[in-house]
Design an enzyme around this catalytic site. Structure first.
Site, PDB file in Angstrom:
ATOM      1  N   THR A  87      -0.016  -5.767  -0.096  1.00 43.50           N
ATOM      2  CA  THR A  87      -0.746  -6.306   1.054  1.00 43.50           C
ATOM      3  C   THR A  87      -2.082  -6.891   0.655  1.00 43.50           C
ATOM      4  O   THR A  87      -2.556  -7.857   1.257  1.00 43.50           O
ATOM      5  CB  THR A  87      -0.944  -5.199   2.100  1.00 43.50           C
ATOM      6  N   TYR A 139       2.820  -9.387   8.431  1.00 43.55           N
ATOM      7  CA  TYR A 139       2.380 -10.367   7.433  1.00 43.55           C
ATOM      8  C   TYR A 139       3.385 -10.325   6.293  1.00 43.55           C
ATOM      9  O   TYR A 139       4.269  -9.461   6.232  1.00 43.55           O
ATOM     10  CB  TYR A 139       0.974 -10.015   6.910  1.00 43.55           C
ATOM     11  N   SER A 191       5.333  -3.302  -3.115  1.00 43.28           N
ATOM     12  CA  SER A 191       5.475  -2.149  -4.015  1.00 43.28           C
ATOM     13  C   SER A 191       6.680  -1.268  -3.708  1.00 43.28           C
ATOM     14  O   SER A 191       7.108  -0.486  -4.552  1.00 43.28           O
ATOM     15  CB  SER A 191       4.201  -1.306  -4.004  1.00 43.28           C
ATOM     16  N   THR A 238       0.532  -0.612  -1.123  1.00 42.01           N
ATOM     17  CA  THR A 238       0.167   0.797  -0.847  1.00 42.01           C
ATOM     18  C   THR A 238       1.396   1.700  -0.739  1.00 42.01           C
ATOM     19  O   THR A 238       1.279   2.903  -0.864  1.00 42.01           O
ATOM     20  CB  THR A 238      -0.615   0.889   0.474  1.00 42.01           C
ATOM     21  N   ASP A 239       2.577   1.131  -0.515  1.00 43.22           N
ATOM     22  CA  ASP A 239       3.752   1.981  -0.288  1.00 43.22           C
ATOM     23  C   ASP A 239       4.035   2.912  -1.457  1.00 43.22           C
ATOM     24  O   ASP A 239       4.356   4.080  -1.243  1.00 43.22           O
ATOM     25  CB  ASP A 239       4.995   1.122  -0.012  1.00 43.22           C
ATOM     26  N   LYS A 269      -0.232   8.423   0.412  1.00 46.25           N
ATOM     27  CA  LYS A 269      -0.318   7.586   1.618  1.00 46.25           C
ATOM     28  C   LYS A 269       0.157   8.446   2.781  1.00 46.25           C
ATOM     29  O   LYS A 269       1.339   8.716   2.930  1.00 46.25           O
ATOM     30  CB  LYS A 269       0.537   6.335   1.489  1.00 46.25           C
ATOM     31  N   GLU A 327      11.156  31.095  -1.712  1.00 43.39           N
ATOM     32  CA  GLU A 327      12.317  30.712  -0.877  1.00 43.39           C
ATOM     33  C   GLU A 327      13.641  30.818  -1.630  1.00 43.39           C
ATOM     34  O   GLU A 327      14.706  30.961  -1.048  1.00 43.39           O
ATOM     35  CB  GLU A 327      12.134  29.270  -0.365  1.00 43.39           C
TER      36      GLU A 327
END
Ligand code: DGL
Length: 369
Positions: free
Chosen positions: A53, A67, A100, A133-134, A206, A326
């Site tokens: 971006t 965009y 990305s 940013t992904d 993120k 767990e």
């Protein structure tokens, strides 16, 4: 032109000198004393552009979320930010021009090798990687593990394209270059500058997918960057960069490590599929504290029996997975991902398995990195 040295002191202020005497009479203070004072050479920062971006463009200024990513080339990014010259000598390279989410292991390796080659050059003081940013958090963590340097490496993106109102990319990029040009940013591992914060590439994720305050570390940022000044509040304790046992120069391919996502009604089919696909490790993004549905315990045991490493992570964004809580990890010979989310656990497992480690060594690596 020599000015009378009995000038009132307030005129010695360069700004007043310019306004008081006019630009034509302006001389640098350094010549007033009759001897030139060499300005300190600015650090050299190389900007490696990959897309995202921060290189995006929308149809109108109100398109802050709609965009096309990966459109603006690095030379235009730099031309649009002349302020960079005040903090460093910068040059750009277009390594990729992709969104990305489309990054591959091969992209990571190629980028890592380029960063490694550049930091070895004595005339390079810092690196900035512009990135979507992904998957920015994955690339930042990867570089944190495999680039043997104490020079600053800063990964940066933006949540809005430069065409949008209140775009965040320009200030994020200025901050990234400013940090990469700072000596006090060295030795702190790969850093991420977004939204005025300086975060560790290891810790940052993120956390929000639709606003500029998108990146957070559950353990907090390392510091802040404000008007080109760094304000540090903590330092990383996990191994990274120059202290890492891994080196991008030692491998060309990352082993296949995949992720299965835990949820109610999750069938064993995904586990079986990857178990028969030749993966070297399988990350289980469990519910809660890395919980595994009873029907999938057997599936993961079968995967382990094939020599595939099984690593318990969690889909929950904060906290960390406790070993033997767990699930009886000692009994099953499984590994826990500690506080790493599934996508970061995948990166660490893949890097670790370039050295063919066993499960005991792999768990040690997850504690240390
Ligand atoms: N396609 C996404 C990416 O390249 C856009 C998100 C962004 O870069 O902020 O990661």
């Amino acid at each position: 032109m020599q000015l009378p040295l009995q000038l009132p002191l307030q005129l010695l202020n360069p700004l007043k000198l310019v306004t008081g005497l006019g630009l034509a009479a302006f001389v640098s203070l350094s010549s007033l004393s009759g001897c030139a004072v060499a300005q300190p050479a600015k650090p050299t920062v190389v900007i490696l552009a990959t897309g995202g971006t921060i290189a995006g463009a929308g149809a109108s200024a109100v398109n802050s979320a709609t965009y096309a990513a990966a459109k603006v080339p690095v030379d235009k990014l730099l031309a649009g930010l002349p302020e960079l010259a005040s903090v460093a000598n910068v040059r750009g390279e277009q390594v990729f021009q992709i969104a990305s989410e489309s990054f591959t292991n091969d992209n990571l390796v190629k980028l890592g090798k380029r960063v490694s080659a550049l930091v070895k050059q004595p005339d390079v003081d810092g690196i900035v990687v512009t990135h979507g940013t992904d998957t920015l958090e994955e690339t930042a963590y990867f570089l944190n593990l495999v680039v043997r340097t104490s020079k600053p490496i800063v990964v940066v993106g933006s949540m809005r394209p430069g065409t949008a109102l209140s775009a965040d990319g320009a200030l994020n990029l200025f901050d990234a270059v400013s940090v990469a040009a700072s000596k006090d940013a060295g030795g702190k591992g790969v850093l991420v500058t977004m939204n005025d914060e300086i975060n560790s590439g290891r810790d940052v994720v993120k956390l929000v997918n639709i606003k500029t305050e998108a990146f957070k570390s559950q353990w907090g940022p390392l510091g802040m960057i404000v008007e080109g000044n760094n304000y540090w509040f903590r330092a990383p304790v996990k191994r990274h960069t120059a202290q890492s046992e891994f080196n991008i120069d030692d491998f060309d391919v990352l082993p296949a490590v995949e992720i299965v996502y835990g949820y109610g009604n999750m069938p064993r089919s995904a586990v079986d599929l990857f178990g028969n696909a030749g993966v070297k490790a399988l990350i289980h993004a469990g519910t809660g504290n890395g919980s595994v549905a009873d029907r999938n315990v057997a599936a993961l045991q079968e995967v382990r029996a094939k020599g595939i490493q099984v690593i318990r992570s969690s889909r929950v964004p904060a906290g960390f997975v406790l070993r033997n809580a767990e699930q009886p990890d000692d009994k099953y010979d499984w590994v826990v991902a500690h506080d790493l989310n599934p996508q970061k656990a995948r990166i660490l497992a893949a890097v670790a398995l370039t050295r063919g480690v066993d499960s005991k060594e792999l768990q040690r690596i997850f504690w240390q990195y």
